[in-house]
Design a protein around this motif. Structure first.
Motif, PDB file in Angstrom:
ATOM      1  N   THR A  71      16.376  -9.621  34.461  1.00 27.68           N
ATOM      2  CA  THR A  71      17.395  -9.101  35.800  1.00 27.68           C
ATOM      3  C   THR A  71      16.441  -7.689  36.485  1.00 27.68           C
ATOM      4  N   THR A  74      19.089  -3.869  35.367  1.00 34.20           N
ATOM      5  CA  THR A  74      20.131  -3.832  34.330  1.00 34.20           C
ATOM      6  C   THR A  74      20.562  -4.188  33.102  1.00 34.20           C
ATOM      7  N   ASP A  76      22.512  -4.124  28.820  1.00 33.95           N
ATOM      8  CA  ASP A  76      23.668  -4.680  28.486  1.00 33.95           C
ATOM      9  C   ASP A  76      24.426  -3.812  27.481  1.00 33.95           C
ATOM     10  N   ARG A 109      20.430   0.332  37.337  1.00 31.63           N
ATOM     11  CA  ARG A 109      20.221   0.027  38.002  1.00 31.63           C
ATOM     12  C   ARG A 109      22.361   0.042  37.689  1.00 31.63           C
ATOM     13  N   LEU A 110      22.504  -0.944  36.361  1.00 35.94           N
ATOM     14  CA  LEU A 110      23.985  -1.307  36.380  1.00 35.94           C
ATOM     15  C   LEU A 110      24.063  -1.345  34.626  1.00 35.94           C
ATOM     16  N   VAL A 112      26.207  -3.496  32.097  1.00 32.50           N
ATOM     17  CA  VAL A 112      26.787  -4.379  32.195  1.00 32.50           C
ATOM     18  C   VAL A 112      27.845  -5.564  30.183  1.00 32.50           C
ATOM     19  N   SER A 153      31.332  -3.856  34.434  1.00 30.97           N
ATOM     20  CA  SER A 153      30.404  -3.242  34.998  1.00 30.97           C
ATOM     21  C   SER A 153      30.021  -1.658  35.693  1.00 30.97           C
ATOM     22  N   ARG A 155      28.087   1.125  38.208  1.00 30.74           N
ATOM     23  CA  ARG A 155      26.402   1.231  38.493  1.00 30.74           C
ATOM     24  C   ARG A 155      26.082   2.057  37.735  1.00 30.74           C
TER      25      ARG A 155
END
Ligand SMILES: CC(C)(COP(=O)(O)OP(=O)(O)OC[C@H]1O[C@@H](n2cnc3c(N)ncnc32)[C@H](O)[C@@H]1OP(=O)(O)O)[C@@H](O)C(=O)NCCC(=O)NCCS
Length: 161
Positions: A71, A74, A76, A109-110, A112, A153, A155
């Motif tokens: 990604t 992103t 985790d 950015r994100l 999860v 999730s 941001r």
């Protein structure tokens, strides 16, 4: 509570916390053991990162997180666990705060997180929701019949430094 990058010597205490969590079993512990070893023996691959949470001289929790390689920025959260005796004292929040901070510093950015819909994960879902994570997807019967996958999730805001 003090949250710092884990040291190699933390492994035993981390596995102990997992095995006494009331949630995870030996297979889970073996998986974390492998990830921990990979983090220390192949740092150039940058697969997993570990944070340890300390209360005084006692390791009371850990988090494992990392950049999702397929990604664009992103990250985790793979594992988070706090010792039974220390729960509800802010260690989980301190760990997740530090994960977000460190991911954001690297232009994350994100974030999860995968978790389960079952009763025993109520504290985990409570932690994620209290920290602004949104339940973005549900996969019914993912883990087992009646045990859905919840994907959370959030941001991240990052700044140029
Ligand atoms: C989930 C876990 C890491 C939370 O750690 P913790 O140190 O107890 O959490 P904190 O004390 O930082 O709690 C932060 C917030 O999370 C929520 N929360 C924590 N425990 C909760 C519970 N039992 N029920 C509902 N919400 C809960 C609350 O909003 C809490 O804030 P508050 O205490 O001000 O109300 C811990 O319960 C744990 O290790 N559980 C077993 C492992 C696990 O499920 N890991 C996640 C797998 S996906």
């Amino acid at each position: 509570m003090r949250v710092v990058p884990s040291m190699m010597d933390d492994c035993h205490a981390i596995l102990d916390i997992l095995l006494n969590s009331g949630i995870f079993n030996r297979t889970d512990a073996e998986c974390v053991d492998q990830m921990f070893n990979e983090a220390f023996t192949k740092p150039e691959e940058d697969t997993y990162r570990f944070l340890s949470c300390w209360e005084g001289i006692t390791l009371v929790g850990f988090a494992c997180y990392g950049h999702e390689s397929l990604t664009q920025d992103t990250w985790d959260l793979f594992w988070v666990c706090v010792s039974g005796a220390t729960r509800r004292k802010g260690a989980g929040r301190a760990l997740l705060t530090e994960v977000q901070h460190r991911a954001a510093q690297e232009r994350g950015r994100l974030i999860v997180i995968y978790t389960s819909s079952t009763e025993k994960y109520t504290p985990a879902r409570g932690l994620y929701e209290s920290m602004g994570f949104t339940r973005t997807a549900v996969v019914p019967d993912y883990y087992a019949d009646g045990d859905d996958l919840y994907i959370y999730s959030k941001r991240l805001a990052w700044r140029e430094s």
